[in-house]
Structure formats: C-alpha cells, structure tokens
Design a protein around this motif. Sequence first.
Motif, PDB file in Angstrom:
ATOM      1  N   ALA A  35       0.821  -1.211   0.000  1.00 31.44           N
ATOM      2  CA  ALA A  35       0.000   0.000   0.000  1.00 31.44           C
ATOM      3  C   ALA A  35       0.859   1.268   0.000  1.00 31.44           C
ATOM      4  O   ALA A  35       0.401   2.328  -0.406  1.00 31.44           O
ATOM      5  CB  ALA A  35      -0.931   0.004   1.205  1.00 31.44           C
ATOM      6  N   MET A  36       2.111   1.147   0.451  1.00 32.07           N
ATOM      7  CA  MET A  36       3.010   2.304   0.494  1.00 32.07           C
ATOM      8  C   MET A  36       3.959   2.352  -0.699  1.00 32.07           C
ATOM      9  O   MET A  36       4.793   3.238  -0.794  1.00 32.07           O
ATOM     10  CB  MET A  36       3.837   2.268   1.779  1.00 32.07           C
ATOM     11  CG  MET A  36       3.045   2.384   3.030  1.00 32.07           C
ATOM     12  SD  MET A  36       4.174   2.288   4.424  1.00 32.07           S
ATOM     13  CE  MET A  36       3.060   2.550   5.776  1.00 32.07           C
ATOM     14  N   ALA A  37       3.850   1.415  -1.599  1.00 26.11           N
ATOM     15  CA  ALA A  37       4.832   1.270  -2.677  1.00 26.11           C
ATOM     16  C   ALA A  37       4.960   2.508  -3.546  1.00 26.11           C
ATOM     17  O   ALA A  37       6.062   2.855  -3.961  1.00 26.11           O
ATOM     18  CB  ALA A  37       4.498   0.057  -3.531  1.00 26.11           C
ATOM     19  N   ASP A  38       3.878   3.201  -3.831  1.00 29.70           N
ATOM     20  CA  ASP A  38       3.971   4.383  -4.687  1.00 29.70           C
ATOM     21  C   ASP A  38       4.749   5.513  -4.028  1.00 29.70           C
ATOM     22  O   ASP A  38       5.274   6.389  -4.714  1.00 29.70           O
ATOM     23  CB  ASP A  38       2.581   4.878  -5.083  1.00 29.70           C
ATOM     24  CG  ASP A  38       1.923   3.993  -6.119  1.00 29.70           C
ATOM     25  OD1 ASP A  38       2.645   3.232  -6.805  1.00 29.70           O
ATOM     26  OD2 ASP A  38       0.690   4.049  -6.243  1.00 29.70           O
ATOM     27  N   ALA A  39       4.863   5.482  -2.707  1.00 33.06           N
ATOM     28  CA  ALA A  39       5.575   6.537  -1.990  1.00 33.06           C
ATOM     29  C   ALA A  39       7.063   6.566  -2.325  1.00 33.06           C
ATOM     30  O   ALA A  39       7.708   7.601  -2.163  1.00 33.06           O
ATOM     31  CB  ALA A  39       5.390   6.378  -0.486  1.00 33.06           C
ATOM     32  N   ILE A  40       7.603   5.465  -2.824  1.00 33.97           N
ATOM     33  CA  ILE A  40       9.037   5.457  -3.122  1.00 33.97           C
ATOM     34  C   ILE A  40       9.377   6.377  -4.279  1.00 33.97           C
ATOM     35  O   ILE A  40      10.537   6.719  -4.466  1.00 33.97           O
ATOM     36  CB  ILE A  40       9.569   4.042  -3.389  1.00 33.97           C
ATOM     37  CG1 ILE A  40       9.022   3.467  -4.681  1.00 33.97           C
ATOM     38  CG2 ILE A  40       9.313   3.129  -2.215  1.00 33.97           C
ATOM     39  CD1 ILE A  40       9.694   2.193  -5.114  1.00 33.97           C
ATOM     40  N   TYR A  41       8.382   6.815  -5.040  1.00 36.31           N
ATOM     41  CA  TYR A  41       8.630   7.677  -6.184  1.00 36.31           C
ATOM     42  C   TYR A  41       8.547   9.161  -5.840  1.00 36.31           C
ATOM     43  O   TYR A  41       8.782   9.998  -6.699  1.00 36.31           O
ATOM     44  CB  TYR A  41       7.661   7.345  -7.324  1.00 36.31           C
ATOM     45  CG  TYR A  41       7.829   5.916  -7.785  1.00 36.31           C
ATOM     46  CD1 TYR A  41       8.952   5.525  -8.489  1.00 36.31           C
ATOM     47  CD2 TYR A  41       6.876   4.955  -7.474  1.00 36.31           C
ATOM     48  CE1 TYR A  41       9.123   4.209  -8.887  1.00 36.31           C
ATOM     49  CE2 TYR A  41       7.033   3.635  -7.878  1.00 36.31           C
ATOM     50  CZ  TYR A  41       8.161   3.279  -8.585  1.00 36.31           C
ATOM     51  OH  TYR A  41       8.336   1.970  -8.973  1.00 36.31           O
ATOM     52  N   ASP A  42       8.210   9.465  -4.601  1.00 39.34           N
ATOM     53  CA  ASP A  42       8.146  10.855  -4.149  1.00 39.34           C
ATOM     54  C   ASP A  42       9.077  10.998  -2.951  1.00 39.34           C
ATOM     55  O   ASP A  42       8.870  10.353  -1.926  1.00 39.34           O
ATOM     56  CB  ASP A  42       6.705  11.219  -3.765  1.00 39.34           C
ATOM     57  CG  ASP A  42       6.598  12.653  -3.311  1.00 39.34           C
ATOM     58  OD1 ASP A  42       6.927  12.918  -2.129  1.00 39.34           O
ATOM     59  OD2 ASP A  42       6.193  13.507  -4.119  1.00 39.34           O
ATOM     60  N   LYS A  43      10.104  11.833  -3.078  1.00 40.80           N
ATOM     61  CA  LYS A  43      11.124  11.883  -2.029  1.00 40.80           C
ATOM     62  C   LYS A  43      10.564  12.310  -0.679  1.00 40.80           C
ATOM     63  O   LYS A  43      10.990  11.804   0.348  1.00 40.80           O
ATOM     64  CB  LYS A  43      12.294  12.760  -2.446  1.00 40.80           C
ATOM     65  CG  LYS A  43      11.983  14.226  -2.553  1.00 40.80           C
ATOM     66  CD  LYS A  43      13.211  15.018  -2.935  1.00 40.80           C
ATOM     67  CE  LYS A  43      12.861  16.502  -2.951  1.00 40.80           C
ATOM     68  NZ  LYS A  43      14.016  17.318  -3.209  1.00 40.80           N
TER      69      LYS A  43
END
Length: 55
Positions: A35-43
Amino acid sequence: MSDNDFVTDADEAHARAGSPATPTILVNGQPLPVAMADAIYDKDDFAGIMRSYVG
C-alpha cells in the motif's frame, strides 16, 4: 550464461526472497507494505515513511 538463464535465475531468486513486487524496499528486513509502494517515487513521501520506521 544465456540471457534466458539470467532471467530465469533472477526470477527464481525473486520468488525465493518472497518479494511482493519490484521494486521492493526492505526496512529492517521486512518489505515495505504494498500500500506504500507508490511513496518510493516521491522523495518527501518516502522520507516520511522512513522517519516513521526509524523515528
């Protein structure tokens, strides 16, 4: 080693590791929840998640 052998070996290693997806981020040896995977693309998002794990 052929390209096919490399791909097969890499796929099998990924499956053995139990990684839910690529990329997979491990924090203290545990994968970051999908569920947090997309957060890796935003510093900023990623930094916030890392702060929540390490304080």
